[in-house]
Design an enzyme around this catalytic site. Structure first.
Site, PDB file in Angstrom:
ATOM      1  CB  THR A  74      -0.916  -0.321   1.772  1.00  0.00           C
ATOM      2  OG1 THR A  74      -1.691   1.011   1.892  1.00  0.00           O
ATOM      3  CG2 THR A  74       0.362  -0.806   2.459  1.00  0.00           C
ATOM      4  CE1 TYR A 125      -4.338  -1.389   5.995  1.00  0.00           C
ATOM      5  CE2 TYR A 125      -2.928   0.447   5.414  1.00  0.00           C
ATOM      6  CZ  TYR A 125      -3.800  -0.756   4.845  1.00  0.00           C
ATOM      7  OH  TYR A 125      -3.651  -1.191   3.553  1.00  0.00           O
ATOM      8  CE  LYS A 169      -2.499  -4.300   3.954  1.00  0.00           C
ATOM      9  NZ  LYS A 169      -2.669  -5.603   2.938  1.00  0.00           N
TER      10      LYS A 169
HETATM   11  P1  NAP Z   1     -11.645  -4.798   1.597  1.00  0.00           P
HETATM   12  O1  NAP Z   1     -12.543  -3.679   1.142  1.00  0.00           O
HETATM   13  O2  NAP Z   1     -11.968  -4.027   3.447  1.00  0.00           O
HETATM   14  O3  NAP Z   1     -11.393  -6.058   1.752  1.00  0.00           O
HETATM   15  C1  NAP Z   1     -10.562  -6.607   2.798  1.00  0.00           C
HETATM   16  C2  NAP Z   1     -10.649  -8.442   2.781  1.00  0.00           C
HETATM   17  O4  NAP Z   1      -9.800  -9.292   3.746  1.00  0.00           O
HETATM   18  C3  NAP Z   1     -11.844  -8.812   3.117  1.00  0.00           C
HETATM   19  O5  NAP Z   1     -12.673  -9.198   2.051  1.00  0.00           O
HETATM   20  C4  NAP Z   1     -12.188  -9.612   4.344  1.00  0.00           C
HETATM   21  O6  NAP Z   1     -12.930  -9.848   4.922  1.00  0.00           O
HETATM   22  C5  NAP Z   1     -10.947  -9.862   4.564  1.00  0.00           C
HETATM   23  N1  NAP Z   1     -10.522  -9.942   5.574  1.00  0.00           N
HETATM   24  C6  NAP Z   1     -10.285  -8.837   6.312  1.00  0.00           C
HETATM   25  N2  NAP Z   1      -9.377 -10.101   8.034  1.00  0.00           N
HETATM   26  C7  NAP Z   1      -9.443 -11.207   7.060  1.00  0.00           C
HETATM   27  C8  NAP Z   1      -8.587 -12.291   8.206  1.00  0.00           C
HETATM   28  N3  NAP Z   1      -8.303 -12.102   9.190  1.00  0.00           N
HETATM   29  N4  NAP Z   1      -8.550 -12.936   7.307  1.00  0.00           N
HETATM   30  C9  NAP Z   1      -9.049 -13.523   6.053  1.00  0.00           C
HETATM   31  N5  NAP Z   1      -9.732 -12.784   5.745  1.00  0.00           N
HETATM   32  C10 NAP Z   1      -9.687 -11.360   5.980  1.00  0.00           C
HETATM   33  O7  NAP Z   1     -10.132  -4.346   1.406  1.00  0.00           O
HETATM   34  P2  NAP Z   1      -9.608  -3.842  -0.455  1.00  0.00           P
HETATM   35  O8  NAP Z   1     -10.083  -1.990  -0.449  1.00  0.00           O
HETATM   36  O9  NAP Z   1     -10.447  -4.600  -1.057  1.00  0.00           O
HETATM   37  O10 NAP Z   1      -8.335  -3.768  -0.089  1.00  0.00           O
HETATM   38  C11 NAP Z   1      -7.230  -5.360  -0.392  1.00  0.00           C
HETATM   39  C12 NAP Z   1      -6.241  -4.876  -0.303  1.00  0.00           C
HETATM   40  O11 NAP Z   1      -4.962  -4.687  -0.429  1.00  0.00           O
HETATM   41  C13 NAP Z   1      -6.174  -5.551   1.193  1.00  0.00           C
HETATM   42  O12 NAP Z   1      -4.850  -5.579   2.210  1.00  0.00           O
HETATM   43  C14 NAP Z   1      -6.417  -3.763   1.908  1.00  0.00           C
HETATM   44  O13 NAP Z   1      -5.343  -3.156   2.583  1.00  0.00           O
HETATM   45  C15 NAP Z   1      -4.591  -3.742   0.432  1.00  0.00           C
HETATM   46  N6  NAP Z   1      -4.584  -2.220  -0.882  1.00  0.00           N
HETATM   47  C16 NAP Z   1      -6.295  -0.997  -0.383  1.00  0.00           C
HETATM   48  C17 NAP Z   1      -6.052   0.382  -1.152  1.00  0.00           C
HETATM   49  C18 NAP Z   1      -7.015   1.077  -1.082  1.00  0.00           C
HETATM   50  O14 NAP Z   1      -7.315   1.668  -1.825  1.00  0.00           O
HETATM   51  N7  NAP Z   1      -8.181  -0.400  -1.592  1.00  0.00           N
HETATM   52  C19 NAP Z   1      -4.816   0.460  -1.472  1.00  0.00           C
HETATM   53  C20 NAP Z   1      -3.396  -0.589  -1.088  1.00  0.00           C
HETATM   54  C21 NAP Z   1      -3.570  -1.905  -0.678  1.00  0.00           C
HETATM   55  P3  NAP Z   1     -14.940  -9.290   5.196  1.00  0.00           P
HETATM   56  O15 NAP Z   1     -15.406  -9.440   3.747  1.00  0.00           O
HETATM   57  O16 NAP Z   1     -15.188 -11.001   6.034  1.00  0.00           O
HETATM   58  O17 NAP Z   1     -14.184  -8.595   5.872  1.00  0.00           O
HETATM   59  O1  G4F Z   2     -10.884   6.627   2.863  1.00  0.00           O
HETATM   60  P1  G4F Z   2      -9.359   6.464   4.407  1.00  0.00           P
HETATM   61  O2  G4F Z   2      -9.809   6.355   5.266  1.00  0.00           O
HETATM   62  O3  G4F Z   2      -8.666   5.766   3.422  1.00  0.00           O
HETATM   63  P2  G4F Z   2      -6.602   5.625   3.516  1.00  0.00           P
HETATM   64  O4  G4F Z   2      -6.783   6.082   5.307  1.00  0.00           O
HETATM   65  O5  G4F Z   2      -6.373   6.245   2.806  1.00  0.00           O
HETATM   66  O6  G4F Z   2      -6.367   4.023   3.681  1.00  0.00           O
HETATM   67  C1  G4F Z   2      -7.317   3.679   2.288  1.00  0.00           C
HETATM   68  O7  G4F Z   2      -5.994   3.483   0.785  1.00  0.00           O
HETATM   69  C2  G4F Z   2      -4.967   2.868   1.169  1.00  0.00           C
HETATM   70  C3  G4F Z   2      -3.842   3.405   0.610  1.00  0.00           C
HETATM   71  O8  G4F Z   2      -3.180   4.359   0.610  1.00  0.00           O
HETATM   72  C4  G4F Z   2      -4.725   1.888   2.041  1.00  0.00           C
HETATM   73  F1  G4F Z   2      -3.750   1.338   2.439  1.00  0.00           F
HETATM   74  C5  G4F Z   2      -5.756   1.330   2.735  1.00  0.00           C
HETATM   75  O9  G4F Z   2      -6.024  -0.020   3.307  1.00  0.00           O
HETATM   76  C6  G4F Z   2      -7.143   2.055   2.405  1.00  0.00           C
HETATM   77  O10 G4F Z   2      -7.683   1.632   1.683  1.00  0.00           O
HETATM   78  O11 G4F Z   2      -8.968   8.243   4.414  1.00  0.00           O
HETATM   79  C7  G4F Z   2      -8.662   9.009   3.218  1.00  0.00           C
HETATM   80  C8  G4F Z   2      -8.156  10.624   3.659  1.00  0.00           C
HETATM   81  C9  G4F Z   2      -7.516   9.934   5.161  1.00  0.00           C
HETATM   82  O12 G4F Z   2      -6.450  10.892   5.348  1.00  0.00           O
HETATM   83  C10 G4F Z   2      -8.286  10.380   6.160  1.00  0.00           C
HETATM   84  O13 G4F Z   2      -8.069  11.652   7.556  1.00  0.00           O
HETATM   85  O14 G4F Z   2      -8.944  10.621   3.953  1.00  0.00           O
HETATM   86  C11 G4F Z   2      -9.104  11.348   5.718  1.00  0.00           C
HETATM   87  N1  G4F Z   2     -10.983  11.538   6.159  1.00  0.00           N
HETATM   88  C12 G4F Z   2     -11.371  12.656   6.178  1.00  0.00           C
HETATM   89  N2  G4F Z   2     -12.250  12.369   7.299  1.00  0.00           N
HETATM   90  C13 G4F Z   2     -11.542  10.397   6.423  1.00  0.00           C
HETATM   91  C14 G4F Z   2     -12.652  11.019   7.469  1.00  0.00           C
HETATM   92  N3  G4F Z   2     -10.926   9.369   6.023  1.00  0.00           N
HETATM   93  C15 G4F Z   2     -12.382   8.840   6.535  1.00  0.00           C
HETATM   94  N4  G4F Z   2     -11.580   7.233   6.738  1.00  0.00           N
HETATM   95  N5  G4F Z   2     -13.593   8.584   7.305  1.00  0.00           N
HETATM   96  C16 G4F Z   2     -13.642  10.157   7.648  1.00  0.00           C
HETATM   97  O15 G4F Z   2     -15.493  10.590   7.897  1.00  0.00           O
END
Ligand code: NAP
Ligand code: G4F
Length: 381
Positions: free
Chosen positions: A133, A157, A161
């Site tokens: 990430t 987190y 990672k």
């Molecule tokens: P997400 O929607 O939160 O999905 C996470 C998945 O992991 C869900 O299927 C969840 O199951 C499963 N999970 C959580 N804890 C687990 C455990 N202990 N054992 C087995 N499965 C578990 O996340 P996403 O946005 O798809 O992201 C996918 C991956 O990319 C994550 O590792 C995240 O940290 C990483 N990532 C995301 C972003 C982003 O912007 N989306 C960016 C960079 C990296 P449930 O459905 O049961 O909760």
């Molecule tokens: O949407 P966020 O919670 O995403 P964040 O923290 O960037 O993390 C996501 O992206 C990562 C990749 O860089 C992943 F690794 C991670 O698993 C996840 O998918 O927050 C984005 C920004 C932050 O700066 C936060 O402080 O939005 C700001 N924010 C402002 N108000 C908020 C809020 N975030 C959340 N969740 N809720 C609020 O009310």
């Protein structure tokens, strides 16, 4: 011969898009889902067929990243060509409240997957993708961030990672495994979890214009993210594992926007212009103008309580993090050059798709309510 993939975290946003992408490519897809007391497969239900149907190429297994024995058994039974480890406790803010569990899942969980492949003697057969990430860059040391930028994690987190990133590199170097990191910047979609900021905003816009919510409470509006679309980003995961050598890649759009930009554009999608007033945790946002024609066209049954001057945004202390990642901006030129990957969706496309999708969702629910049904709007996803 079809290839076999195992997606750990198939019920998540990326798991759903990746499963569809691989099924289109004729893969047999195995997915690990957690045992939960209520259904947790809403993101894959539309393309999941019952396993008793002969033609199904998507099979689900119960499992958890905190359980080695179960990972070893599933990997032994499925002998995948490719493993995508997408499972994680993925919410940065929540990781401050659940730091140990986050470490167990996001850090040691990755080690368990790598070890399972090694123990089973599959190091030559099975390629592994690790969902790394942009949070690794945290307190950024240079901008834009690429594969050579030093890491500075700012949350439990990101620290978990970081371990996962390095253990993936280490197993590649120590045991010649094809284990790779995709360092993905934020990516969103209508399937995004409801508590991430983009989906929180798109849901709130829909509910506010329909009169189902009064105010949207948020934290830091000035944080900047390089937001892409999950559909584009899962393609990069697949490409990373098709490359001739195992390697790590930054995946990003190269354009950064603030939370405030996202908010403004999301409300503009339904004809509402916002203006902000106050400062810091006293900041708020109100309606500065309404384009009635546009609003009526997009939301014929809009709430008549919407009017210029109405406060719709409030900043709340509780949504700020103990340590914040102020801005992220990715440089994905290596992925573009080596893998031929580039994003198709623009920021504007993403905001528009998310708002329209949530509008459709809540309009349907409101119609149900209007026809006398009891509807719990909070639990609609
Ligand atoms: P997400 O929607 O939160 O999905 C996470 C998945 O992991 C869900 O299927 C969840 O199951 C499963 N999970 C959580 N804890 C687990 C455990 N202990 N054992 C087995 N499965 C578990 O996340 P996403 O946005 O798809 O992201 C996918 C991956 O990319 C994550 O590792 C995240 O940290 C990483 N990532 C995301 C972003 C982003 O912007 N989306 C960016 C960079 C990296 P449930 O459905 O049961 O909760
Ligand atoms: O949407 P966020 O919670 O995403 P964040 O923290 O960037 O993390 C996501 O992206 C990562 C990749 O860089 C992943 F690794 C991670 O698993 C996840 O998918 O927050 C984005 C920004 C932050 O700066 C936060 O402080 O939005 C700001 N924010 C402002 N108000 C908020 C809020 N975030 C959340 N969740 N809720 C609020 O009310």
């Amino acid at each position: 011969m079809s290839k076999t993939a195992l997606i750990i975290g198939i019920t998540g946003q990326d798991g759903s898009y990746l499963a569809q992408h691989l099924l289109k490519k004729n893969y047999i897809v195995h997915g690990i889902k957690r045992r939960t007391s209520l259904f947790n497969t809403s993101r894959i239900d539309k393309f999941y067929k019952d396993r008793h149907e002969q033609s199904t190429r998507l099979l689900l297994h119960y499992g958890d990243l905190t359980d080695s024995t179960n990972l070893i058994r599933i990997i032994k039974e499925t002998e995948p060509d490719e493993i995508y480890n997408l499972a994680a406790m993925s919410h940065v803010h929540v990781s401050f409240e659940m730091p140990e569990y986050t470490g167990q899942t996001d850090a040691l969980g990755t080690l368990r997957v790598l070890e399972a492949v090694r123990i089973l003697g599959l190091t030559k057969k099975t390629r592994i993708y690790q969902a790394s990430t942009s949070e690794l860059f945290g307190k950024i040391q240079q901008s834009p961030q690429n594969e050579k930028t030093p890491f500075y994690p700012r949350s439990p987190y990101a620290a978990a990672k970081l371990y996962a990133y390095w253990v993936t590199v280490n197993y590649r170097e120590a045991y010649n495994m094809f284990s790779c990191n995709g360092i993905l910047f934020n990516h969103e979609s209508p399937l995004r979890g409801e508590t991430f900021v983009t989906r929180k905003i798109s849901r709130a816009v829909a509910k506010i214009v329909l009169g189902l919510q009064d105010v949207l409470y948020l934290g830091n509006l000035n944080a900047k993210r390089d937001w892409g679309h999950a559909e584009d980003y899962v393609e990069s995961m697949h490409l990373i594992l098709q490359h001739t050598i195992p390697d790590d890649f930054v995946i990003a759009t190269g354009i950064s926007h603030s939370v405030r930009d996202f908010l403004r554009l999301a409300f503009l999608e339904v004809g509402i212009t916002l203006e902000f007033y106050g400062e810091g945790i006293r900041e708020a946002g109100r309606i500065a103008n309404i384009n009635i024609d546009l609003l009526e066209q997009k939301v014929p049954n809009f709430s008549r309580e919407l009017q210029v001057g109405k406060r719709v945004i409030s900043v709340l202390d509780e949504y700020f993090r103990p340590t914040e990642v102020d801005e992220l901006l990715g440089d994905a030129s290596k992925a573009r050059k080596v893998l031929g990957w580039k994003p198709r969706y623009s920021f504007e496309d993403i905001v528009s798709e998310m708002v329209l999708s949530d509008l459709a969702l809540f309009q349907k629910a409101k119609l149900l309510q209007d026809s006398g049904h009891e509807v719990l709007f909070e639990s609609i996803v």
